[in-house]
Design a protein around this motif. Structure first.
Motif, mmCIF file in Angstrom:
data_model
loop_
_atom_site.group_PDB
_atom_site.id
_atom_site.type_symbol
_atom_site.label_atom_id
_atom_site.label_comp_id
_atom_site.label_asym_id
_atom_site.label_seq_id
_atom_site.Cartn_x
_atom_site.Cartn_y
_atom_site.Cartn_z
ATOM 1 N N TYR A 157 22.201 2.605 17.440
ATOM 2 C CA TYR A 157 23.426 1.866 17.869
ATOM 3 C C TYR A 157 24.516 2.837 17.348
ATOM 4 N N SER A 158 24.329 3.749 16.304
ATOM 5 C CA SER A 158 25.432 4.668 15.870
ATOM 6 C C SER A 158 26.193 5.280 16.814
ATOM 7 N N GLY A 159 25.846 5.974 17.909
ATOM 8 C CA GLY A 159 26.505 6.391 18.906
ATOM 9 C C GLY A 159 27.130 5.764 19.863
ATOM 10 N N ILE A 160 26.829 4.176 19.876
ATOM 11 C CA ILE A 160 27.245 3.125 20.860
ATOM 12 C C ILE A 160 28.398 2.300 20.391
ATOM 13 N N SER A 161 28.247 2.253 19.043
ATOM 14 C CA SER A 161 29.197 1.316 18.295
ATOM 15 C C SER A 161 30.282 1.674 17.267
ATOM 16 N N ALA A 162 29.600 2.024 16.059
ATOM 17 C CA ALA A 162 30.512 2.635 14.853
ATOM 18 C C ALA A 162 31.217 3.952 15.146
ATOM 19 N N ASN A 163 30.385 5.056 15.422
ATOM 20 C CA ASN A 163 31.007 6.135 15.698
ATOM 21 C C ASN A 163 31.848 6.297 16.835
ATOM 22 N N PRO A 164 31.743 5.943 18.017
ATOM 23 C CA PRO A 164 32.747 5.677 19.068
ATOM 24 C C PRO A 164 34.162 4.876 18.421
ATOM 25 N N ALA A 165 33.802 3.712 17.714
ATOM 26 C CA ALA A 165 34.957 2.809 17.183
ATOM 27 C C ALA A 165 35.710 3.587 16.184
ATOM 28 N N LEU A 166 34.910 4.679 15.342
ATOM 29 C CA LEU A 166 35.677 5.421 14.375
ATOM 30 C C LEU A 166 36.314 6.428 15.067
ATOM 31 N N GLY A 167 35.770 6.996 16.312
ATOM 32 C CA GLY A 167 36.564 7.811 17.094
ATOM 33 C C GLY A 167 38.063 7.315 17.737
ATOM 34 N N VAL A 168 37.778 6.092 17.836
ATOM 35 C CA VAL A 168 39.229 5.323 18.258
ATOM 36 C C VAL A 168 40.170 5.350 16.849
ATOM 37 N N ALA A 169 39.662 5.205 15.709
ATOM 38 C CA ALA A 169 40.590 5.299 14.689
ATOM 39 C C ALA A 169 41.157 6.354 14.281
ATOM 40 N N SER A 170 40.191 7.499 14.649
ATOM 41 C CA SER A 170 40.584 8.905 14.259
ATOM 42 C C SER A 170 41.747 9.374 15.104
ATOM 43 N N ASP A 171 41.603 9.017 16.541
ATOM 44 C CA ASP A 171 42.747 9.442 17.217
ATOM 45 C C ASP A 171 43.983 8.695 17.001
ATOM 46 N N LEU A 172 43.956 7.386 16.758
ATOM 47 C CA LEU A 172 45.049 6.786 16.193
ATOM 48 C C LEU A 172 45.629 7.162 15.021
ATOM 49 N N LEU A 173 44.770 7.623 14.042
ATOM 50 C CA LEU A 173 45.486 8.085 12.785
ATOM 51 C C LEU A 173 46.347 9.551 13.221
ATOM 52 N N ILE A 174 45.590 10.296 14.121
ATOM 53 C CA ILE A 174 45.972 11.841 14.473
ATOM 54 C C ILE A 174 47.596 11.477 15.331
ATOM 55 N N ARG A 175 47.577 10.280 16.040
ATOM 56 C CA ARG A 175 48.660 10.061 16.906
ATOM 57 C C ARG A 175 49.744 9.630 16.042
ATOM 58 N N HIS A 176 49.504 8.942 14.698
ATOM 59 C CA HIS A 176 50.727 8.834 13.665
ATOM 60 C C HIS A 176 50.740 10.030 12.760
ATOM 61 N N GLY A 177 50.225 11.276 13.039
ATOM 62 C CA GLY A 177 50.352 12.298 12.318
ATOM 63 C C GLY A 177 49.568 12.649 11.371
ATOM 64 N N GLY A 178 48.492 12.180 11.448
ATOM 65 C CA GLY A 178 47.362 12.440 10.140
ATOM 66 C C GLY A 178 46.244 13.116 10.608
ATOM 67 N N THR A 179 45.372 13.409 9.795
ATOM 68 C CA THR A 179 44.321 14.351 10.171
ATOM 69 C C THR A 179 42.998 13.846 9.869
ATOM 70 N N ALA A 180 42.235 14.167 10.645
ATOM 71 C CA ALA A 180 40.569 13.720 10.651
ATOM 72 C C ALA A 180 39.523 14.897 10.541
ATOM 73 N N VAL A 181 38.657 14.909 9.798
ATOM 74 C CA VAL A 181 37.771 16.099 9.565
ATOM 75 C C VAL A 181 36.267 15.829 9.809
ATOM 76 N N LEU A 182 35.820 16.450 10.729
ATOM 77 C CA LEU A 182 34.397 16.133 11.176
ATOM 78 C C LEU A 182 33.588 17.096 10.423
ATOM 79 N N ALA A 183 32.389 16.955 10.106
ATOM 80 C CA ALA A 183 31.697 17.824 9.471
ATOM 81 C C ALA A 183 30.043 17.668 9.736
#
Length: 510
Positions: free
Chosen positions: A281-307
């Motif tokens: 379920y990771s690629g279906i629920s939590a990961n894409p939802a975190l992707g939405v939150a990451s995009d939101l933070l970046i729209r507010h000027g923040g930074t997201a680091v994938l590793a």
């Protein structure tokens, strides 16, 4: 049963497998899609939507995740017994999906309450860290930190979150200037410079290869009230060094405590995007939802680091398409090539995972796992690729080259400047990462309920159809702001984080 609550999830019209929402016993007749279950399929696992011939590609997310190792009947479980990794031969297009960020207007951007440092950076926590330069000073470093845990001396200092010892297994038996030495010193200096750190005490043995003056000089650090150093040999042995270390920390406390939380823009947040104990379920629920939150933070000027470079393997073509420039894309591919050579030299392979737990949760090949893992990064433009523990200077979406081993990956992200870690898990990872808070996102409701004291957000509502990816992403973004402002995460409640400092060790041990 409506389509939203159908027993299987079809992620892309071109897929020839679906993911089970619930356990599907053999003989179950499905109506959406019209299918009979030929062999029992556990929740989170894959079921064939139509016959798949031996050698034919298996497709999930609209991408190839491997090939059938034998003929697979429609309605049959698709997993390790009939699916294997295929040769990775991807088409890498550069920058075609790189879109400029749609920033939220300044007046409407989010804020949080953080600790502002003299260099302008803002922390989400306020720690004093004891950094050992070498394994030989680890015991003394832990003893100094433990004094403040046991003695209750921190009680009068309400703005100090704690004193933590950052110890490791290296620091000697390595060549000066070697790859391993550079990674270690960069990691130690990165922690000293992290905005969540208000005071630093570095403790060495004295005769080690990894000399403290060299670390300071290489990374522009200098001793002062907020950064003190000592060695066991110069201080007169174990007991005297512990006493001197306790005195040094005690002297720092008033100044560190004098920094109180104040209003800061969300642009000062740098989150590490991490996953561990992943499931189907990771690629279906939590990961894409975190992707939405990451995009939101970046729209507010923040930074997201994938590793975790080994865990984007086979999905890196999705990131090169989002690269801001061809040079950024080429740098990512260069790191992939380095890993292919590194694993070959060590008689390993890039398909060394999914792990046992990943497979039990429904993941079969590294291609499948990587496609789900990349979803954590949302859709933002890839602004930069940095090496392990390298200081992140760009705002927006950044990729850091790290191992897939969670503690080593997160250690690199924190050294690079992350002041918050967001960690998705399907099996139930429980670690924390002092001096940085860690928010845990559960991919499925049964695990969330079973481990509710360890999980901060339940993303399983996406799997059940009770919430959308967008809705849960917005919930995660709100949780990011709350925890950044001082709300304790579940892992902080259990005081995790004293044992998860794991610098990446590469190169010869002499």
């Amino acid at each position: 049963m409506n389509e939203l609550h159908a027993p299987v999830i079809v992620l892309d019209p071109t897929d020839n497998v679906a993911v089970a929402r619930v356990n599907l016993p053999s003989g179950t007749n499905l109506t959406a899609p019209l299918l009979q279950v030929e062999s029992a399929v556990g929740r989170g696992h894959k079921i064939a939507l139509r016959p798949i011939a031996s050698g034919a590609p298996v497709v999930k997310y609209g991408q190839i995740i491997g090939v059938a190792t034998r003929d697979i009947a429609a309605g049959e479980l698709v997993h390790t017994g009939n699916l294997a990794i295929s040769a990775v031969n991807l088409q890498h297009e550069f920058c075609v999906d790189a879109k400029p960020t749609d920033f939220v207007p300044e007046a409407r951007r989010a804020n949080f309450m953080g600790y502002r440092r003299p260099n302008g950076k803002v922390g989400t926590r306020n720690y004093i860290v004891i950094i050992s330069s070498v394994n030989c000073s680890a015991t003394v470093s832990r003893a100094v930190a433990a004094h403040f845990t046991r003695a209750g001396e921190l009680a009068p200092f309400e703005n100090v979150d704690g004193v933590v010892a950052l110890t490791h297994a290296g620091g000697c038996a390595m060549g000066v200037g070697s790859e391993g030495a550079r990674l270690l010193t960069r990691t130690l200096a990165g922690y000293a410079l992290n905005p969540n750190v208000g005071g630093v005490l570095m403790i060495g043995l004295g005769c080690e290869t990894n000399q403290i003056p060299g670390i300071l000089a290489e990374h522009g650090l200098s001793e002062g009230q907020g950064l003190r150093t000592m060695t066991i040999q110069q201080s007169g042995g174990t007991r005297r060094t512990i006493e001197a270390g306790v005195a040094a920390v005690r002297a720092m406390l008033p100044e560190v405590n004098a920094v109180a939380r104040s209003l800061a823009p969300a642009s000062e947040l740098m989150i590490g995007l991490e996953c561990g104990g992943s499931d189907g379920y990771s690629g279906i629920s939590a990961n894409p939802a975190l992707g939405v939150a990451s995009d939101l933070l970046i729209r507010h000027g923040g930074t997201a680091v994938l590793a975790e470079t080994p865990e984007i393997y086979g999905a890196e073509h999705l990131l090169t398409r989002r690269a801001a420039t061809p040079e950024v894309a080429q740098k990512l591919l260069a790191r992939i090539a380095w890993w292919e050579d590194y694993t070959a030299r060590n008689k390993g392979e890039m398909n060394n995972n999914p792990s046992h737990g990943n497979k039990a949760g429904g993941l079969t090949t590294i291609l499948e796992k990587s496609l789900g893992a990349v979803a954590k990064s949302g859709s933002a433009r890839l602004e930069a690729v940095v090496e392990y523990a390298e200081m992140v200077k760009d705002h927006g979406f950044v990729f850091m080259d790290t191992p897939g081993y969670d503690p080593a990956a997160v250690t690199g992200q924190i050294a690079g400047g992350c002041n918050l870690i967001i960690f998705t898990t399907g099996r139930g990872s429980t670690a924390g990462y002092k001096p940085v808070p860690c928010i845990k996102l559960a991919t499925n409701t049964p695990m969330y309920q079973h481990m509710s004291e360890d999980m901060d957000v339940n993303c399983g509502t996406i799997v059940t159809g009770d919430a959308s990816v967008q809705q849960v992403g917005e919930e995660i973004f709100a949780k990011i702001l709350a925890v950044a402002s001082g709300e304790r995460s579940c892992s902080e409640g259990f005081d995790y984080g004293d044992n998860e400092f794991v610098p990446w060790q590469v190169g010869a041990v002499m």
